[in-house]
Scaffold this motif. Sequence first.
Motif, mmCIF file in Angstrom:
data_model
loop_
_atom_site.group_PDB
_atom_site.id
_atom_site.type_symbol
_atom_site.label_atom_id
_atom_site.label_comp_id
_atom_site.label_asym_id
_atom_site.label_seq_id
_atom_site.Cartn_x
_atom_site.Cartn_y
_atom_site.Cartn_z
ATOM 1 N N LEU A 26 -22.621 30.873 88.771
ATOM 2 C CA LEU A 26 -23.844 31.233 89.491
ATOM 3 C C LEU A 26 -24.248 32.665 89.185
ATOM 4 O O LEU A 26 -25.434 32.963 89.023
ATOM 5 C CB LEU A 26 -23.655 31.058 90.999
ATOM 6 C CG LEU A 26 -23.348 29.641 91.461
ATOM 7 C CD1 LEU A 26 -23.013 29.632 92.933
ATOM 8 C CD2 LEU A 26 -24.497 28.714 91.149
ATOM 9 N N GLU A 68 -27.620 33.924 87.421
ATOM 10 C CA GLU A 68 -28.444 34.915 88.119
ATOM 11 C C GLU A 68 -28.819 36.081 87.190
ATOM 12 O O GLU A 68 -29.952 36.560 87.232
ATOM 13 C CB GLU A 68 -27.675 35.429 89.337
ATOM 14 C CG GLU A 68 -28.471 36.040 90.420
ATOM 15 C CD GLU A 68 -29.497 35.118 91.056
ATOM 16 O OE1 GLU A 68 -30.572 35.636 91.362
ATOM 17 O OE2 GLU A 68 -29.248 33.920 91.236
ATOM 18 N N GLU A 117 -27.015 30.760 100.925
ATOM 19 C CA GLU A 117 -27.690 31.154 99.690
ATOM 20 C C GLU A 117 -27.000 30.589 98.450
ATOM 21 O O GLU A 117 -27.648 30.303 97.443
ATOM 22 C CB GLU A 117 -27.824 32.679 99.592
ATOM 23 C CG GLU A 117 -26.530 33.447 99.596
ATOM 24 C CD GLU A 117 -25.997 33.841 100.976
ATOM 25 O OE1 GLU A 117 -25.168 34.753 101.022
ATOM 26 O OE2 GLU A 117 -26.401 33.231 101.998
ATOM 27 N N ARG A 165 -28.715 27.919 95.799
ATOM 28 C CA ARG A 165 -28.732 28.181 94.349
ATOM 29 C C ARG A 165 -28.142 26.994 93.600
ATOM 30 O O ARG A 165 -28.677 26.574 92.571
ATOM 31 C CB ARG A 165 -27.964 29.454 94.037
ATOM 32 C CG ARG A 165 -27.900 29.794 92.564
ATOM 33 C CD ARG A 165 -29.247 29.993 91.956
ATOM 34 N NE ARG A 165 -29.805 31.214 92.478
ATOM 35 C CZ ARG A 165 -30.996 31.690 92.165
ATOM 36 N NH1 ARG A 165 -31.744 31.047 91.305
ATOM 37 N NH2 ARG A 165 -31.444 32.778 92.683
ATOM 38 N N GLU A 206 -30.613 24.197 93.629
ATOM 39 C CA GLU A 206 -31.716 24.521 92.697
ATOM 40 C C GLU A 206 -31.321 24.222 91.258
ATOM 41 O O GLU A 206 -32.083 23.624 90.509
ATOM 42 C CB GLU A 206 -32.075 26.001 92.833
ATOM 43 C CG GLU A 206 -33.086 26.470 91.832
ATOM 44 C CD GLU A 206 -33.229 27.979 91.798
ATOM 45 O OE1 GLU A 206 -33.718 28.498 90.776
ATOM 46 O OE2 GLU A 206 -32.853 28.652 92.784
#
Length: 87
Positions: free
Chosen positions: A45, A49, A76, A80, A83
């Motif tokens: 992740l 990012e 959060e 993520r 998503e």
Amino acid sequence: MDYINAHCAICGAGYHVCQSCLETRQFKPWRTVTDTVSHFKNSILHDFEIRSVDRQAARDALAECDLSDLDIYLPEIQARIEEILHS
């Protein structure tokens, strides 16, 4: 020592990590970021990012992760992951 001095970057759980132990720094660096190895594997992740991997690479890496405890992840982090997996 059983006191909490760190919090998992994935689920937020408090845990103790010995910041000066040679074993932790050299052989178990995941302990400085997360409370479990499986949570550390979700560090993809971070790579996503900062754009060092694209969405497909992140999706492929997450497919290799154990997400059975996704419901305890920080909101959060859950968002993520959702998503990446579903977009």
